[in-house]
Design an enzyme around this catalytic site. Structure first.
Site, PDB file in Angstrom:
ATOM      1  N   GLU A   1       0.825  -1.222   0.000  1.00 20.11           N
ATOM      2  CA  GLU A   1       0.000   0.000   0.000  1.00 20.11           C
ATOM      3  C   GLU A   1       0.854   1.265   0.000  1.00 20.11           C
ATOM      4  O   GLU A   1       0.477   2.276  -0.582  1.00 20.11           O
ATOM      5  CB  GLU A   1      -0.930   0.029   1.210  1.00 20.11           C
ATOM      6  CG  GLU A   1      -2.093  -0.940   1.117  1.00 20.11           C
ATOM      7  CD  GLU A   1      -1.771  -2.295   1.720  1.00 20.11           C
ATOM      8  OE1 GLU A   1      -0.589  -2.569   2.016  1.00 20.11           O
ATOM      9  OE2 GLU A   1      -2.712  -3.089   1.895  1.00 20.11           O
TER      10      GLU A   1
ATOM     11  N   PHE B   1     -11.545  -7.434  13.628  1.00 19.82           N
ATOM     12  CA  PHE B   1     -10.426  -7.855  12.790  1.00 19.82           C
ATOM     13  C   PHE B   1     -10.090  -6.761  11.770  1.00 19.82           C
ATOM     14  O   PHE B   1     -10.972  -6.251  11.093  1.00 19.82           O
ATOM     15  CB  PHE B   1     -10.778  -9.162  12.075  1.00 19.82           C
ATOM     16  CG  PHE B   1      -9.694  -9.630  11.148  1.00 19.82           C
ATOM     17  CD1 PHE B   1      -8.466 -10.031  11.652  1.00 19.82           C
ATOM     18  CD2 PHE B   1      -9.891  -9.646   9.777  1.00 19.82           C
ATOM     19  CE1 PHE B   1      -7.460 -10.444  10.802  1.00 19.82           C
ATOM     20  CE2 PHE B   1      -8.879 -10.055   8.918  1.00 19.82           C
ATOM     21  CZ  PHE B   1      -7.663 -10.466   9.438  1.00 19.82           C
ATOM     22  N   GLN B   2      -8.818  -6.416  11.686  1.00 21.83           N
ATOM     23  CA  GLN B   2      -8.319  -5.385  10.760  1.00 21.83           C
ATOM     24  C   GLN B   2      -9.019  -4.038  10.949  1.00 21.83           C
ATOM     25  O   GLN B   2      -9.297  -3.344   9.985  1.00 21.83           O
ATOM     26  CB  GLN B   2      -8.421  -5.855   9.310  1.00 21.83           C
ATOM     27  CG  GLN B   2      -7.449  -6.996   9.010  1.00 21.83           C
ATOM     28  CD  GLN B   2      -7.287  -7.266   7.523  1.00 21.83           C
ATOM     29  OE1 GLN B   2      -8.195  -7.043   6.736  1.00 21.83           O
ATOM     30  NE2 GLN B   2      -6.118  -7.759   7.139  1.00 21.83           N
TER      31      GLN B   2
ATOM     32  N   LYS C   1     -17.522  -0.827   5.620  1.00 23.23           N
ATOM     33  CA  LYS C   1     -17.871  -1.796   4.577  1.00 23.23           C
ATOM     34  C   LYS C   1     -19.356  -1.787   4.241  1.00 23.23           C
ATOM     35  O   LYS C   1     -19.737  -1.864   3.076  1.00 23.23           O
ATOM     36  CB  LYS C   1     -17.432  -3.196   5.024  1.00 23.23           C
ATOM     37  CG  LYS C   1     -17.625  -4.254   3.949  1.00 23.23           C
ATOM     38  CD  LYS C   1     -17.095  -5.611   4.383  1.00 23.23           C
ATOM     39  CE  LYS C   1     -17.239  -6.613   3.239  1.00 23.23           C
ATOM     40  NZ  LYS C   1     -16.709  -7.939   3.614  1.00 23.23           N
TER      41      LYS C   1
ATOM     42  N   MET D   1      24.274   9.189   3.510  1.00 26.63           N
ATOM     43  CA  MET D   1      24.069  10.492   4.130  1.00 26.63           C
ATOM     44  C   MET D   1      24.273  10.410   5.648  1.00 26.63           C
ATOM     45  O   MET D   1      24.909  11.276   6.241  1.00 26.63           O
ATOM     46  CB  MET D   1      22.664  11.019   3.802  1.00 26.63           C
ATOM     47  CG  MET D   1      22.414  12.436   4.269  1.00 26.63           C
ATOM     48  SD  MET D   1      23.562  13.629   3.542  1.00 26.63           S
ATOM     49  CE  MET D   1      22.581  14.278   2.184  1.00 26.63           C
TER      50      MET D   1
END
Lengths: 568, 183
Positions: A51, A113-114, A163, A482
C-alpha cells in the site's frame, strides 16, 4: 438512480476525471473492488506490491501531472501502510485522495479484525479526512475531498468508508464537476470566510509595496520554492527574475520551477546549497521567497538568515507567514497570479554589480574527478548527456538525492519528484511508477541509493507487470551514505550501523522481477547501459558502484549560519 | 523577547464527531498548552463554539489562529482581547463545614461573592460562582481555611462586547467600546 455506495464511489471518481487508481484490495474494501470490476474499461487500476507504494505512486502521479492522485487500501494494516506516504504528500503539498474502507459500522470501535481508527491516525498528516457513516453523504464527501485536495495549498485527503456503506444503496444524481461548488456541503464551505477554495486574489496594495521595495533594493535575491512548482508558475517566475535581474536560489522543492540553466540561477540554497546561493542570502538587501516556508534545511539558523535583508514571503498559505523567519512584508496568493501582477508593474532593472559579486562564488560543486573510480558526478553528467531533456526524475532520499538535485538542471515544474519535506527513503520507485502512469510519453529515471532502494524495491513487480518502465539508477556505495557522512563529520567517524555490506545482488534482484539489471563500475559502462535502457524503451536497474567515502558538498550544519560551510 | 500572555480564542466549528480532537491536537502538535477549553452548541445546532485560552506571545497566537482557520471543520476564529471581551466561567466548590459556625461563615462568603449554594449536607456545602479568574481566586483563598474537598470549573467562555459578533469581519475600532461599562 439508486446505486450502492461502491458504485457511487466509482461514478464520483469518473466525475472527477480519475482514470488511474493505485491500490491494494482486502476484506473490507471487497465491494469497492467488485464494483471496479465493471468499471475496468474506464478506470485503470494498478495493483502495487504494498500500500505504501500505491500511495507514493498516486503522489508521483499528482506531482507530475498536476491532477489529483488516487489510491485505495483496505482497513487496518492496509490503511496504516499508507501513513508514511500520506505524510510525505502532506509535507510536500501534493494532492492525493486516499480511499480506505473500514469494518462495518456495528463493528466499529470493537477492536474488530483489521480495524483501526485511520481518521484519528491521519489527522495530523491530512488536510482533512472523513469517516462516511451514511451512504447518502458519500457522493458529496468525495466531491468535497477532491476540491479540498487540489485547492489552495494542495495536500492529501483521506476518506474512510465502513464496509456496509459500500453496499448500502442511495440515490445518486450525476453532477458535473463545474457544478460541485453549488451543491451540498461543499457549497456551504465555499461561503465560509475561513476557507479559500478559490485562490485568494492578492491584495494590490501589497503588490505595489513590494514593487517599491524592489525598486529601492540594490542587492535583491529570489528564492524559488515548492509553491512555484505547485502553481506551475515557471514562465511567470522566469519573467520576474529576468525583469528584476536578480540571482535565484532554488530549494529542493522548488527545483524545476526555475530553469537550472538560466544564467541567474545560483543553484541549491541551504544545507547543501551552493556557495553562490548561501553567500547571496547572507549579503542580499532584499530576499523575495516565492512558495517557500523557510524550513530548517533552508533557514538553518533563522536569527542570522538573510540578516542584512528585508525578507518578503509570497505564499498561498497565510499560516506560513512569519512561521520560521520574521518577514518584513508578505503577499498572500497563488504564486502564478502574484507574479503576473508583479510583472505587470515592474520595469526592467539592472543589477550587474550585485550579480558579479554573487557569481564570483561557485554555483556548482566541483567534485574531484578520479580516473580509477566512478564518481557520482560522472554518472549524473552521463544522465544529463543521454537522457531526453524532458525526462522525469524521481529520487529517493539521501546523498544521491542531493547530488542529483545539485547536478541535473531541471527545466520545468514537475520534472523532479522528490521527498523534500518528509525525507522518505523508499519513496522513489513508487513515485516513479506513478509518474510514468501519468506521463506515458516521457522517460522516467529513478535515481536512488542502495539504502533507499532496499526499502521498497518490491515495486519492481508493479513496474514490470504493468509495463510502466522506469530506469532505476542506484548509487551503490554499500552504505547509508548520508547518515555515514554525518557520522564522518560529527561523530568522529564512528560508523554505527551505516554499513551495507550485505547485498542483495541488485542485478539478480532485477532479473528475479523480470527486468534487465546491469552492474557498472565506470562512466563509459554506465553511459552504455543507460543508452541500452533508453533504446529498449523498457525498464532496467543499473547498479553503479561508487566509493563509500563520497560526500555531498558543500554542507552547512543544521542550526549554523548559512555561510559556515563544514565542507566546501 | 515577546511577552507571553493569556490569549482567548473563540472558534466556531461544525457540531460533529471528531471536531474537538482536530482542534485540540493542533495545540498539542505545535507544543502549546491549553489553559482552558469550553465547548458547546450555539443557537445553530449545526455549529459549536469552542473557547480556548492559551499562553502564547502575540505572534504565536496569530499563527495558531491561522492554522485553526485551515481546518475544514472551522467556520471562523476570533482572538478576543481582554479589554473588548466579557469572559466568564462557572466554578463549583465543595467545601467542608464541620459545624454550624463554619456553615454560617461559608454562607456569608457565598453572599459576598454572589455565589449560590446548590447543595448542603451535614459535613459539606457546594457553592457555584460565576466570574473571571480574580473573583474565583479570591473566593478560593477565603474558602481554603474550611477545606476545599473538590473544585471543578467549566473553562472560560467569552463573548465580544457590543453588538458585533464573531462573524463580523469589518468593524470600526470605536465600536468595541460600545456598552463597555454596562455590566
Amino acid at each position: 438512480m439508486q446505486l450502492t455506495g461502491a458504485n457511487i464511489l466509482m461514478e464520483c471518481l469518473l466525475e472527477q476525471g480519475v482514470d488511474t487508481i493505485f491500490g491494494f484490495p482486502g476484506g473490507t474494501i471487497l465491494n469497492v473492488y467488485d464494483a471496479l470490476y465493471d468499471y475496468g474499461d474506464r478506470i485503470r487500476h494498478i495493483l502495487t506490491a504494498h500500500e505504501q507504494g500505491a500511495c507514493h505512486a498516486a503522489d508521483g502521479y499528482a506531482r507530475t501531472t498536476g491532477r489529483v492522485g488516487v489510491c485505495f487500501a483496505t482497513s487496518g494494516p492496509g490503511a496504516t501502510n499508507l501513513v508514511t506516504a500520506i505524510a510525505t504528500a502532506y509535507m510536500d503539498s501534493s494532492p492525493v485522495v486516499c480511499i480506505t474502507c473500514n469494518v462495518e459500522l456495528p463493528l466499529l470501535g470493537k477492536d474488530s479484525f483489521q480495524e483501526v481508527d485511520i481518521t484519528g491516525v491521519t489527522m495530523p498528516i491530512t488536510k482533512c479526512n472523513y469517516l462516511v457513516r451514511d451512504v447518502a453523504d458519500l457522493a458529496d464527501t468525495i466531491r468535497e475531498a477532491f476540491a479540498i485536495a487540489r485547492s489552495g495549498r494542495p495536500g492529501p485527503v483521506l476518506i474512510d468508508i465502513p464496509k456496509n456503506v459500500t453496499l448500502d444503496v442511495a440515490e445518486y444524481a450525476p453532477l458535473s464537476r463545474r457544478d460541485h461548488g453549488v451543491n451540498g456541503h461543499l457549497a456551504q464551505l465555499m461561503k465560509r470566510s475561513s476557507q479559500d477554495f478559490r485562490a485568494p486574489e492578492p491584495d494590490h496594495r501589497d503588490i505595489d509595496r513590494l514593487v517599491d521595495m524592489i525598486r529601492a533594493s540594490e542587492k535583491p535575491l529570489l528564492i524559488c520554492g515548492g509553491g512555484v512548482v505547485r502553481a506551475r508558475a515557471d514562465a511567470e517566475f522566469e519573467a520576474f527574475a529576468n525583469r528584476i535581474d536578480a540571482p535565484v536560489g532554488i530549494t529542493v522543492m522548488g527545483a524545476g520551477g526555475f530553469r537550472g540553466l538560466n544564467k541567474l540561477a545560483t543553484g541549491l540554497v541551504g544545507m547543501h546549497g551552493s556557495q553562490a546561493s548561501n553567500m547571496a542570502v547572507d549579503a542580499c538587501d532584499l530576499l523575495i521567497a516565492v512558495g517557500c516556508r523557510f524550513s530548517d534545511r533552508v533557514a538553518l539558523q533563522p536569527s542570522s538568515f538573510a540578516q542584512n535583508a528585508k525578507i518578503v514571503q509570497i505564499d498561498i498559505d497565510r499560516s506560513e507567514i512569519d512561521k520560521n523567519v520574521e518577514t518584513a512584508h508578505h503577499i498572500i496568493g497563488d504564486a502564478r497570479r502574484v507574479l503576473q501582477l508583479l510583472n505587470e508593474r515592474l520595469v526592467q532593472l539592472d543589477h550587474a554589480a550585485w550579480k558579479e559579486y554573487v557569481f564570483s562564488f561557485k554555483t556548482q560543486t566541483e567534485y574531484d574527478e578520479a580516473a580509477d573510480r566512478m564518481t557520482p558526478s560522472q554518472v549524473l553528467d552521463a544522465i544529463a548527456r543521454v537522457a531526453p531533456r524532458d525526462a522525469i526524475f524521481a529520487t529517493d532520499v539521501g546523498q544521491h538525492q542531493m547530488w542529483a538535485i545539485q547536478h541535473l538542471h531541471f527545466e520545468y515544474s514537475g520534472q523532479l519528484v522528490t521527498s523534500g519535506g518528509f525525507g522518505t527513503m523508499g519513496f522513489g520507485l513508487g513515485a516513479a511508477i506513478g509518474a510514468k502512469a501519468g506521463n506515458p510519453d516521457k522517460v522516467v529515471i529513478h535515481i536512488t541509493g542502495d539504502g533507499s532502494f532496499r526499502m521498497n524495491c518490491n515495486e519492481l513487480a508493479t513496474e514490470q507487470y504493468y509495463g510502466l518502465p522506469v530506469v532505476t539508477v542506484i548509487f551503490d556505495n554499500r552504505a547509508l551514505g548520508m547518515v555515514r557522512q554525518w557520522q564522518t563529520l560529527t561523530c568522529g567517524g564512528r560508523y554505527s550501523q551505516t554499513t551495507l555490506d550485505r547485498g542483495p545482488d541488485f542485478v539478480k534482484l532485477a532479473e528475479a522481477y523480470g527486468l534487465p539489471g546491469r552492474r557498472v563500475t565506470n562512466a563509459a559502462e554506465f553511459e552504455s547501459a543507460l543508452k541500452d535502457a533508453l533504446d529498449s524503451r523498457g525498464g532496467m536497474v543499473i547498479d553503479c558502484a561508487i566509493a563509500t567515502e563520497e560526500m555531498v558538498r558543500p554542507m552547512v550544519n543544521g542550526g549554523s549560519r548559512i555561510t559556515e560551510f563544514m565542507v566546501d | 523577547m515577546n511577552t507571553i500572555n493569556r490569549h482567548t480564542l473563540a472558534v466556531l466549528v461544525d457540531n460533529e464527531a471528531g471536531v474537538l480532537s482536530r482542534v485540540a491536537r493542533l495545540f498539542s502538535g505545535k507544543g502549546y498548552n491549553i489553559e482552558s477549553l469550553a465547548v458547546g452548541a450555539t443557537h445553530d445546532p449545526a455549529v459549536s463554539r469552542i473557547t480556548i485560552e492559551v499562553l502564547a506571545d502575540d505572534k504565536q497566537a496569530r499563527l495558531i489562529s491561522d492554522q485553526l482557520r485551515k481546518l475544514i471543520c472551522v467556520h471562523s476564529v476570533k482572538r478576543l482581547s481582554a479589554e473588548h471581551a466579557i469572559r466568564r466561567e462557572l466554578v463549583l466548590f465543595k467545601v467542608a463545614v464541620k459545624d454550624s459556625d463554619a456553615r454560617n461563615q461559608v454562607i456569608q462568603i457565598a453572599n459576598i461573592f454572589r455565589a449560590s449554594i446548590i447543595d448542603v449536607s451535614t459535613g459539606s456545602m457546594t457553592l457555584a460562582v460565576i466570574g473571571e479568574e480574580g473573583k474565583v481566586q479570591a473566593m478560593e483563598n477565603l474558602l481554603e481555611e474550611f477545606g476545599i474537598l473538590e473544585l471543578v470549573r467549566t473553562g472560560m467562555i467569552a463573548l465580544e462586547r457590543g453588538q458585533y459578533t464573531i462573524d463580523e469581519q469589518t468593524k470600526e475600532k470605536g465600536e468595541f467600546d460600545y456598552g463597555k461599562n454596562v455590566l
